[in-house]
Motif scaffolding. Structure first.
Motif, PDB file in Angstrom:
ATOM      1  N   MET A  58       0.811  -1.220   0.000  1.00 45.55           N
ATOM      2  CA  MET A  58       0.000   0.000   0.000  1.00 45.55           C
ATOM      3  C   MET A  58       0.845   1.271   0.000  1.00 45.55           C
ATOM      4  SD  MET A  58      -3.409  -0.866   2.177  1.00 45.55           S
ATOM      5  CE  MET A  58      -2.682  -0.744   3.754  1.00 45.55           C
ATOM      6  N   GLY A  59       2.162   1.099   0.061  1.00 48.07           N
ATOM      7  CA  GLY A  59       3.039   2.265   0.008  1.00 48.07           C
ATOM      8  C   GLY A  59       3.128   3.031   1.314  1.00 48.07           C
ATOM      9  N   LEU A  60       2.856   2.370   2.415  1.00 50.90           N
ATOM     10  CA  LEU A  60       2.899   3.053   3.719  1.00 50.90           C
ATOM     11  C   LEU A  60       4.328   3.049   4.268  1.00 50.90           C
ATOM     12  CD1 LEU A  60      -0.434   1.581   5.076  1.00 50.90           C
ATOM     13  CD2 LEU A  60      -0.049   3.926   4.301  1.00 50.90           C
ATOM     14  N   LYS A  61       5.167   3.756   3.603  1.00 58.17           N
ATOM     15  CA  LYS A  61       6.608   3.727   3.878  1.00 58.17           C
ATOM     16  C   LYS A  61       6.946   4.105   5.317  1.00 58.17           C
ATOM     17  CE  LYS A  61       9.570   6.850   2.240  1.00 58.17           C
ATOM     18  NZ  LYS A  61      10.204   7.612   1.154  1.00 58.17           N
ATOM     19  N   GLU A  62       6.471   5.261   5.751  1.00 61.57           N
ATOM     20  CA  GLU A  62       6.832   5.746   7.085  1.00 61.57           C
ATOM     21  C   GLU A  62       6.413   4.759   8.165  1.00 61.57           C
ATOM     22  OE1 GLU A  62       8.605   8.488   7.922  1.00 61.57           O
ATOM     23  OE2 GLU A  62       8.944   8.680   5.763  1.00 61.57           O
ATOM     24  N   GLU A  63       5.169   4.265   8.049  1.00 63.51           N
ATOM     25  CA  GLU A  63       4.633   3.346   9.059  1.00 63.51           C
ATOM     26  C   GLU A  63       5.470   2.062   9.138  1.00 63.51           C
ATOM     27  OE1 GLU A  63       2.991   5.072   6.970  1.00 63.51           O
ATOM     28  OE2 GLU A  63       1.346   6.088   7.993  1.00 63.51           O
ATOM     29  N   VAL A  64       5.861   1.555   7.972  1.00 63.31           N
ATOM     30  CA  VAL A  64       6.634   0.311   7.955  1.00 63.31           C
ATOM     31  C   VAL A  64       8.045   0.540   8.485  1.00 63.31           C
ATOM     32  CG1 VAL A  64       7.715  -1.385   6.437  1.00 63.31           C
ATOM     33  CG2 VAL A  64       5.329  -0.810   6.119  1.00 63.31           C
ATOM     34  N   LEU A  65       8.679   1.609   8.018  1.00 62.18           N
ATOM     35  CA  LEU A  65      10.075   1.827   8.402  1.00 62.18           C
ATOM     36  C   LEU A  65      10.223   2.262   9.862  1.00 62.18           C
ATOM     37  CD1 LEU A  65      11.694   3.448   5.215  1.00 62.18           C
ATOM     38  CD2 LEU A  65      11.559   1.047   5.886  1.00 62.18           C
ATOM     39  N   ARG A  66       9.142   2.673  10.498  1.00 66.29           N
ATOM     40  CA  ARG A  66       9.294   3.051  11.911  1.00 66.29           C
ATOM     41  C   ARG A  66       8.720   1.985  12.851  1.00 66.29           C
ATOM     42  NH1 ARG A  66       4.615   7.348  11.764  1.00 66.29           N
ATOM     43  NH2 ARG A  66       2.995   6.010  12.605  1.00 66.29           N
ATOM     44  N   CYS A  67       8.461   0.783  12.352  1.00 64.00           N
ATOM     45  CA  CYS A  67       7.948  -0.257  13.259  1.00 64.00           C
ATOM     46  C   CYS A  67       9.100  -1.010  13.936  1.00 64.00           C
ATOM     47  CB  CYS A  67       7.019  -1.222  12.529  1.00 64.00           C
ATOM     48  SG  CYS A  67       7.859  -2.449  11.524  1.00 64.00           S
ATOM     49  N   GLN A  68       8.793  -1.647  15.056  1.00 60.19           N
ATOM     50  CA  GLN A  68       9.816  -2.411  15.781  1.00 60.19           C
ATOM     51  C   GLN A  68      10.071  -3.774  15.143  1.00 60.19           C
ATOM     52  OE1 GLN A  68       9.515  -2.651  20.132  1.00 60.19           O
ATOM     53  NE2 GLN A  68       7.965  -1.049  20.067  1.00 60.19           N
ATOM     54  N   SER A  69       9.023  -4.286  14.475  1.00 58.54           N
ATOM     55  CA  SER A  69       9.100  -5.661  13.971  1.00 58.54           C
ATOM     56  C   SER A  69      10.290  -5.897  13.047  1.00 58.54           C
ATOM     57  CB  SER A  69       7.809  -6.014  13.224  1.00 58.54           C
ATOM     58  OG  SER A  69       6.699  -5.718  14.019  1.00 58.54           O
ATOM     59  N   ILE A  70      10.576  -4.912  12.180  1.00 56.08           N
ATOM     60  CA  ILE A  70      11.674  -5.131  11.238  1.00 56.08           C
ATOM     61  C   ILE A  70      13.002  -5.303  11.984  1.00 56.08           C
ATOM     62  CG2 ILE A  70      10.563  -4.029   9.243  1.00 56.08           C
ATOM     63  CD1 ILE A  70      12.194  -1.505   9.771  1.00 56.08           C
ATOM     64  N   TRP A  71      13.089  -4.774  13.192  1.00 52.61           N
ATOM     65  CA  TRP A  71      14.308  -4.947  13.994  1.00 52.61           C
ATOM     66  C   TRP A  71      14.264  -6.217  14.825  1.00 52.61           C
ATOM     67  CZ3 TRP A  71      18.305  -2.097  12.709  1.00 52.61           C
ATOM     68  CH2 TRP A  71      18.057  -0.906  12.032  1.00 52.61           C
ATOM     69  N   LEU A  72      13.078  -6.598  15.279  1.00 50.59           N
ATOM     70  CA  LEU A  72      12.979  -7.778  16.149  1.00 50.59           C
ATOM     71  C   LEU A  72      13.017  -9.086  15.365  1.00 50.59           C
ATOM     72  CD1 LEU A  72      10.343  -6.580  18.764  1.00 50.59           C
ATOM     73  CD2 LEU A  72      12.767  -7.037  19.134  1.00 50.59           C
ATOM     74  N   CYS A  73      12.755  -9.032  14.066  1.00 50.37           N
ATOM     75  CA  CYS A  73      12.852 -10.228  13.219  1.00 50.37           C
ATOM     76  C   CYS A  73      14.184 -10.922  13.502  1.00 50.37           C
ATOM     77  CB  CYS A  73      12.764  -9.833  11.750  1.00 50.37           C
ATOM     78  SG  CYS A  73      13.328 -11.134  10.625  1.00 50.37           S
ATOM     79  N   ALA A  74      14.130 -12.215  13.868  1.00 51.45           N
ATOM     80  CA  ALA A  74      15.348 -12.927  14.255  1.00 51.45           C
ATOM     81  C   ALA A  74      16.040 -13.572  13.053  1.00 51.45           C
ATOM     82  CB  ALA A  74      15.025 -13.977  15.312  1.00 51.45           C
ATOM     83  N   SER A  75      15.522 -13.321  11.853  1.00 49.66           N
ATOM     84  CA  SER A  75      16.091 -13.905  10.632  1.00 49.66           C
ATOM     85  C   SER A  75      16.090 -15.434  10.680  1.00 49.66           C
ATOM     86  CB  SER A  75      17.514 -13.394  10.384  1.00 49.66           C
ATOM     87  OG  SER A  75      17.511 -11.998  10.259  1.00 49.66           O
ATOM     88  N   CYS A  76      15.026 -16.014  11.220  1.00 51.27           N
ATOM     89  CA  CYS A  76      14.939 -17.477  11.301  1.00 51.27           C
ATOM     90  C   CYS A  76      14.494 -18.075   9.974  1.00 51.27           C
ATOM     91  CB  CYS A  76      14.019 -17.915  12.428  1.00 51.27           C
ATOM     92  SG  CYS A  76      12.255 -17.800  12.041  1.00 51.27           S
ATOM     93  N   VAL A  77      13.895 -17.221   9.110  1.00 50.53           N
ATOM     94  CA  VAL A  77      13.543 -17.593   7.731  1.00 50.53           C
ATOM     95  C   VAL A  77      12.382 -18.600   7.636  1.00 50.53           C
ATOM     96  CG1 VAL A  77      14.550 -18.092   5.438  1.00 50.53           C
ATOM     97  CG2 VAL A  77      15.996 -17.196   7.200  1.00 50.53           C
ATOM     98  N   THR A  78      11.647 -18.794   8.735  1.00 47.23           N
ATOM     99  CA  THR A  78      10.490 -19.700   8.701  1.00 47.23           C
ATOM    100  C   THR A  78       9.427 -19.177   7.734  1.00 47.23           C
ATOM    101  OG1 THR A  78      10.927 -20.284  10.996  1.00 47.23           O
ATOM    102  CG2 THR A  78       8.758 -20.865  10.144  1.00 47.23           C
TER     103      THR A  78
END
Lengths: 190, 285
Positions: A58-78
């Motif tokens: 949807m192009g919600l750039k600001e909302e996505v880039l300021r969320c915590q989830s992208i940092w908490l992702c443990a890169s487990c790749v499930t």
């Protein structure tokens, strides 16, 4: 619950940029939610993985880039191996994290310490060529204002030879420093 | 069998049990390991979280150094394995990118060396061959084999099925142990979140320990230094914070293989864990 005004925050180029950088066809996501169902860190997220995907669409750039989830992702790749649309969701999360960093956004909430940890880690690699565990942990503790965090664990490890007071530097330390510099340069040019 | 050996940073310190036992077991099985000369860090998660190019260049330097030995390269650490194998895969797929990365590292990698996990290396000796080396079958051990994430995901580098891998079970059964079926063998332990946000990692570690205990296992076996640290060291913390009383020693598969082959316990570093290993090892005798 926060209200998102689509007509104000839409960024139509965003999905294209995320798709290009991640090499993933983000538009293919049909919101089945399998990524969220299997995500082991979802309980701590502010945005669920399928919501992140939808908001990129949807192009919600600001909302996505300021969320915590992208940092908490443990890169487990499930999420990636379970996606029925064959989207590498973990790669999209990586890309968003890199984009947020590039924009100089301050990682919110729990994201702050993840970014701090990553920076410390890479700082050690650039300086010593290998991870100097003891120094990296001590620096992390100092920067997060908890100097004695895991002090007993550290002592036990030292006694058992599982922590070293120094690090074996590779002879090619110059080369490694050069790699960091060249990557920085190459990314500036893009 | 000869391989270039990439120990990685953790195996020099917090994961030294894995390094020692890998070297001892390999030697015993006739696998010759030559340490990659002058290796440097693979960049780990911090690398690919920060820059895609850096996440390729840091492993690429090591791939080039490994290639100079003329051997395929093996890495025991699951994270090192994944980073080296993924970089190798991507650089082989994309010659243009490889050229760019070679220019950055100043050490050309030509894509000749393959990256193989130590689980595959040891398994390639053959289960019959392993069985023939067992002098002390691992009787009494009920093992929950824990793979974590990085050996089985993503698909391009998976060493076994991402949902129900069996390679550790096969090796441990060949060494005379029982293994349990359990649902959490490829669930994430929290990785470095355990450092940056411990309160997020504790429930993740706790879920894995609970599933292992419920399945009737009396120990866990892993193949990753970070998984080991989280399950072993943080087990004490889970017990303290959550009022549980887990007593599940966490072994590297190479340690138990060494026990079964009658190797010197000192060479396997069985005494440096946080959760005591003595009680469970008494069952083996």
């Amino acid at each position: 619950m926060e209200t998102i005004r689509l007509n104000e925050s839409e960024d139509r180029d965003f999905i294209e940029r995320v798709s290009r950088e991640s090499g993933q066809a983000v538009e293919n996501c049909y919101q089945c939610g399998k990524c969220t169902a299997g995500c082991p860190v979802a309980f701590a997220y502010d945005l669920m993985p399928h919501q992140v995907m939808r908001m990129v669409q949807m192009g919600l750039k600001e909302e996505v880039l300021r969320c915590q989830s992208i940092w908490l992702c443990a890169s487990c790749v499930t999420c990636t191996v379970r996606c029925p649309r064959k989207i590498d969701v973990a790669m999209v999360m990586d890309t968003l994290r890199i984009m947020a960093r590039r924009k100089g956004m301050v990682p919110p909430g729990r994201g702050r310490n993840v970014a701090l940890f990553n920076n410390n880690f890479l700082g050690s690699i650039q300086k010593y060529g290998r991870l100097f565990e003891l120094a990296t942990m001590a620096m992390f503790n100092l920067k997060t204002g908890q100097p004695f965090r895991e002090a007993n664990t550290g002592l036990t490890m030292l006694r058992r030879g599982k922590l070293k007071l120094s690090v074996t530097k590779p002879r090619g330390l110059e080369e490694i420093n050069h790699i960091f510099e060249k990557v920085r340069q190459a990314e500036k040019e893009v | 069998m000869k391989f270039a050996y990439y120990p990685g940073c953790s195996l020099e310190t917090s994961g030294k049990e894995y390094d020692l036992s890998t070297r001892a077991v390999s030697k015993h099985l006739g696998i010759e390991l030559t340490e990659v000369p002058d290796w440097s860090c693979c960049g780990a998660t911090a690398g690919h979280s920060t820059s895609h190019l850096l996440a390729l260049a840091l492993p690429a330097r090591n791939l080039a150094l490994a290639e100079e030995t003329g051997l395929d390269v093996t890495a025991p650490c699951a994270a090192c394995y994944q980073r080296l194998a993924l970089a190798c895969h991507e650089l082989n797929q994309n010659p243009q990118l490889r050229e760019k990365v070679n220019e950055i590292t100043g050490r050309p990698f030509h894509g000749k060396s393959k990256v193989i996990s130590i689980l595959e290396v040891i398994s390639s000796v053959g289960l019959e061959q392993i069985r023939a080396q067992v002098v002390k079958p691992l009787k009494g051990l009920k093992i929950a084999a824990y793979y974590g994430c990085l050996l089985v995901r993503p698909r391009a580098i998976q060493i076994d099925d991402p949902e129900n891998p069996q390679i550790i079970e096969q090796i441990m059964q060949a060494a005379g142990a029982d293994t349990v079926d359990w649902p959490h063998k490829t669930e994430c332990c929290g990785a470095s979140l355990a450092v940056s946000n411990e309160e997020v990692a504790i429930p993740m570690v706790s879920r894995i320990l609970k599933a292992a205990a419920l399945s009737g296992a009396n120990c866990l076996v892993c193949a990753c230094p970070l998984c080991h640290f989280n399950l072993d060291m943080r087990q004490l913390k889970v017990n303290r914070l959550r009022g549980t009383n887990y007593q599940l020693p966490v072994f590297y598969f190479t340690q138990l293989l060494g026990v079964a082959m009658g190797l010197n316990p000192q060479d396997l570093s069985l005494h440096t864990h946080f959760v005591d290993t003595g009680q469970v090892l008494k069952l083996v005798g």
